[in-house]
Motif scaffolding. Structure first.
Motif, PDB file in Angstrom:
ATOM      1  N   PRO A 156       0.680  -1.062  -0.082  1.00 50.01           N
ATOM      2  CA  PRO A 156      -0.060   0.053  -0.203  1.00 50.01           C
ATOM      3  C   PRO A 156       0.855   1.378   0.144  1.00 50.01           C
ATOM      4  O   PRO A 156       1.652   1.482   0.707  1.00 50.01           O
ATOM      5  N   ASP A 157       0.617   2.072  -0.537  1.00 48.91           N
ATOM      6  CA  ASP A 157       1.262   3.566  -0.817  1.00 48.91           C
ATOM      7  C   ASP A 157       1.114   4.289   0.501  1.00 48.91           C
ATOM      8  O   ASP A 157       1.892   5.171   0.764  1.00 48.91           O
ATOM      9  N   ALA A 163       5.773   6.763   6.305  1.00 48.58           N
ATOM     10  CA  ALA A 163       7.317   6.830   6.608  1.00 48.58           C
ATOM     11  C   ALA A 163       7.546   8.196   6.267  1.00 48.58           C
ATOM     12  O   ALA A 163       8.363   8.731   7.032  1.00 48.58           O
ATOM     13  N   ARG A 164       7.418   8.595   5.147  1.00 51.15           N
ATOM     14  CA  ARG A 164       7.719  10.008   4.650  1.00 51.15           C
ATOM     15  C   ARG A 164       7.440  10.990   5.679  1.00 51.15           C
ATOM     16  O   ARG A 164       8.051  11.948   6.032  1.00 51.15           O
ATOM     17  N   VAL A 165       5.814  11.136   6.083  1.00 47.90           N
ATOM     18  CA  VAL A 165       5.561  11.993   7.153  1.00 47.90           C
ATOM     19  C   VAL A 165       6.442  12.012   8.337  1.00 47.90           C
ATOM     20  O   VAL A 165       6.677  12.869   9.087  1.00 47.90           O
ATOM     21  N   ASP A 166       6.852  10.718   8.723  1.00 46.55           N
ATOM     22  CA  ASP A 166       7.585  10.392  10.015  1.00 46.55           C
ATOM     23  C   ASP A 166       9.046  10.920   9.774  1.00 46.55           C
ATOM     24  O   ASP A 166       9.878  10.835  10.859  1.00 46.55           O
ATOM     25  N   GLY A 167       9.476  11.293   8.618  1.00 46.63           N
ATOM     26  CA  GLY A 167      10.755  11.809   8.273  1.00 46.63           C
ATOM     27  C   GLY A 167      11.815  10.799   7.780  1.00 46.63           C
ATOM     28  O   GLY A 167      12.861  11.054   7.847  1.00 46.63           O
ATOM     29  N   CYS A 168      11.219   9.751   7.295  1.00 48.85           N
ATOM     30  CA  CYS A 168      12.059   8.469   6.981  1.00 48.85           C
ATOM     31  C   CYS A 168      12.703   8.868   5.578  1.00 48.85           C
ATOM     32  O   CYS A 168      11.848   9.196   4.487  1.00 48.85           O
ATOM     33  N   GLY A 169      13.926   8.705   5.098  1.00 46.99           N
ATOM     34  CA  GLY A 169      14.336   8.950   3.810  1.00 46.99           C
ATOM     35  C   GLY A 169      13.931   8.061   2.865  1.00 46.99           C
ATOM     36  O   GLY A 169      13.512   6.674   3.220  1.00 46.99           O
ATOM     37  N   GLU A 170      14.260   8.070   1.640  1.00 46.96           N
ATOM     38  CA  GLU A 170      13.726   7.162   0.503  1.00 46.96           C
ATOM     39  C   GLU A 170      14.265   5.687   0.624  1.00 46.96           C
ATOM     40  O   GLU A 170      13.459   4.679   0.494  1.00 46.96           O
ATOM     41  N   PHE A 171      15.593   5.542   0.850  1.00 44.16           N
ATOM     42  CA  PHE A 171      16.054   4.463   0.936  1.00 44.16           C
ATOM     43  C   PHE A 171      15.715   3.743   2.209  1.00 44.16           C
ATOM     44  O   PHE A 171      15.640   2.534   2.443  1.00 44.16           O
ATOM     45  N   ARG A 176      13.345  -0.184   5.720  1.00 42.64           N
ATOM     46  CA  ARG A 176      12.675  -0.587   6.952  1.00 42.64           C
ATOM     47  C   ARG A 176      10.847  -0.772   6.712  1.00 42.64           C
ATOM     48  O   ARG A 176      10.606  -1.280   7.615  1.00 42.64           O
ATOM     49  N   VAL A 177      10.505  -0.312   5.647  1.00 44.16           N
ATOM     50  CA  VAL A 177       9.139  -0.508   5.520  1.00 44.16           C
ATOM     51  C   VAL A 177       8.766  -1.543   4.497  1.00 44.16           C
ATOM     52  O   VAL A 177       8.032  -2.529   4.697  1.00 44.16           O
ATOM     53  N   VAL A 178       9.204  -1.291   3.205  1.00 42.26           N
ATOM     54  CA  VAL A 178       8.944  -2.197   1.866  1.00 42.26           C
ATOM     55  C   VAL A 178       9.531  -3.650   2.158  1.00 42.26           C
ATOM     56  O   VAL A 178       9.122  -4.562   2.020  1.00 42.26           O
ATOM     57  N   LEU A 179      10.899  -3.649   2.596  1.00 40.83           N
ATOM     58  CA  LEU A 179      11.531  -4.729   2.589  1.00 40.83           C
ATOM     59  C   LEU A 179      11.003  -5.973   3.710  1.00 40.83           C
ATOM     60  O   LEU A 179      10.845  -7.004   3.315  1.00 40.83           O
ATOM     61  N   PRO A 180      10.655  -5.595   4.720  1.00 36.32           N
ATOM     62  CA  PRO A 180      10.124  -6.488   5.634  1.00 36.32           C
ATOM     63  C   PRO A 180       8.699  -7.055   5.045  1.00 36.32           C
ATOM     64  O   PRO A 180       8.326  -8.156   5.388  1.00 36.32           O
ATOM     65  N   VAL A 181       8.114  -6.356   4.385  1.00 34.32           N
ATOM     66  CA  VAL A 181       6.558  -6.699   3.738  1.00 34.32           C
ATOM     67  C   VAL A 181       6.750  -7.613   2.730  1.00 34.32           C
ATOM     68  O   VAL A 181       5.924  -8.608   2.704  1.00 34.32           O
ATOM     69  N   ILE A 182       7.905  -7.498   1.970  1.00 38.59           N
ATOM     70  CA  ILE A 182       8.027  -8.135   0.638  1.00 38.59           C
ATOM     71  C   ILE A 182       9.036  -9.495   0.919  1.00 38.59           C
ATOM     72  O   ILE A 182       9.513 -10.142  -0.106  1.00 38.59           O
ATOM     73  N   ARG A 183       9.141  -9.856   2.075  1.00 39.94           N
ATOM     74  CA  ARG A 183      10.100 -10.971   2.386  1.00 39.94           C
ATOM     75  C   ARG A 183       9.750 -12.287   1.980  1.00 39.94           C
ATOM     76  O   ARG A 183      10.590 -13.069   1.292  1.00 39.94           O
TER      77      ARG A 183
END
Length: 276
Positions: A156-157, A163-171, A176-183
């Motif tokens: 989901p977008d 994550a961007r709102v929380d100040g997380c960078g693109e990488f 931290r977000v995408v990788l755990p979901v697509i494991r």
């Protein structure tokens, strides 16, 4: 339902029968393999085929070279392919569809078409008979990118925006977000990637002409010549027995890998089937 189960059982037996025969025959005396190929007498159990095979064939160096290629090439594929797929799935940039289409077009190119250009390129770089030539060509292939794009497109977008709102960078979002979901999808891709690298024959046999860099599949392809060259008077039965022994040894890593990662592989297949 019963008819379907019976059909699947018969199909399974049909697929497993040659493998079981090869594994059992490797423990038979060489002459018995030719004289009575479909029988197996436990009293004649022997390790002579394995002992002779390890003496005649450099299968150890083949395993080492294959292991190095597996580790390095597999790591490159599993790191770079998800990153490229993430860009195609979640970013909008000029020419995205054109570039992704060009990536998919490479899937339709037979490997044999690329052999000569790649070989000439490796020669110009001075990489013939090197690990670089075995590892880098095809390290990030189109199928891996396509597979991971389909998986990442289902993320989901809203997770990324939060994550961007929380100040997380693109990488950081990817890590931290995408990788755990697509494991699960990465696990499925890992199994397919390792199997493809392990079974790859055409490119290694072209680029690694010396025994020092020959992978396991190349060693197996020249097994008969090695046996007859190292043993005077080696007959057809001897070659067959050692060939079955070598094939059995080569089969073990794939069986262990698939049994250990079977659940992740099935989950990855399902994850990769999501339409993005």
């Amino acid at each position: 339902m019963i008819v379907a189960q019976v059909f699947l059982i018969l199909l399974t037996i049909g697929f497993l029968a040659p493998v079981v025969w090869a594994l059992l025959s490797a423990f038979k005396p060489a002459n018995d393999i030719i004289r009575a190929p479909l029988s197996f007498d436990p009293t004649t159990f022997t390790l002579d085929n394995y002992t002779a095979m390890f003496e005649d064939v450099p299968i150890g160096s083949g395993f080492v070279n294959t292991g190095i290629v597996l580790l390095v090439k597999g790591t490159i594929t599993l790191f770079c392919a998800p990153l490229a797929a993430y860009a195609f799935a979640k970013y909008d940039f000029r020419g995205k569809n054109l570039i992704f289409g060009a990536v998919l077009v490479t899937l339709m190119l037979p490997t044999i078409v690329l052999i000569i250009p790649l070989l000439l390129e490796m020669k110009q770089l001075g990489w013939v008979n090197t690990y670089q030539a075995l590892i880098l060509p095809g390290a990030v292939d189109a199928f891996a990118i396509f597979w991971m794009r389909q998986v990442i497109a289902a993320v989901p977008d809203e997770l990324l925006d939060a994550a961007r709102v929380d100040g997380c960078g693109e990488f950081g979002i990817f890590w931290r977000v995408v990788l755990p979901v697509i494991r699960p999808g990465i696990a499925g891709l890992a199994v397919l990637t390792l199997m493809n690298i392990y079974n790859d024959f055409v490119w290694p046999v072209v680029i690694a002409s010396s025994d020092a860099r020959a992978t396991l599949q190349v060693v197996l392809s020249t097994l008969a010549q090695n046996i007859t060259g190292n043993r005077i008077g080696a007959d057809y039965a001897t070659v067959t027995g050692e060939l079955l022994a070598a094939s059995s040894v080569a089969l073990i890593p794939l069986l262990v890998l698939f049994i250990a990662l079977q659940r992740h592989f099935i989950n990855g297949i399902l994850a990769g089937s999501v339409k993005g």
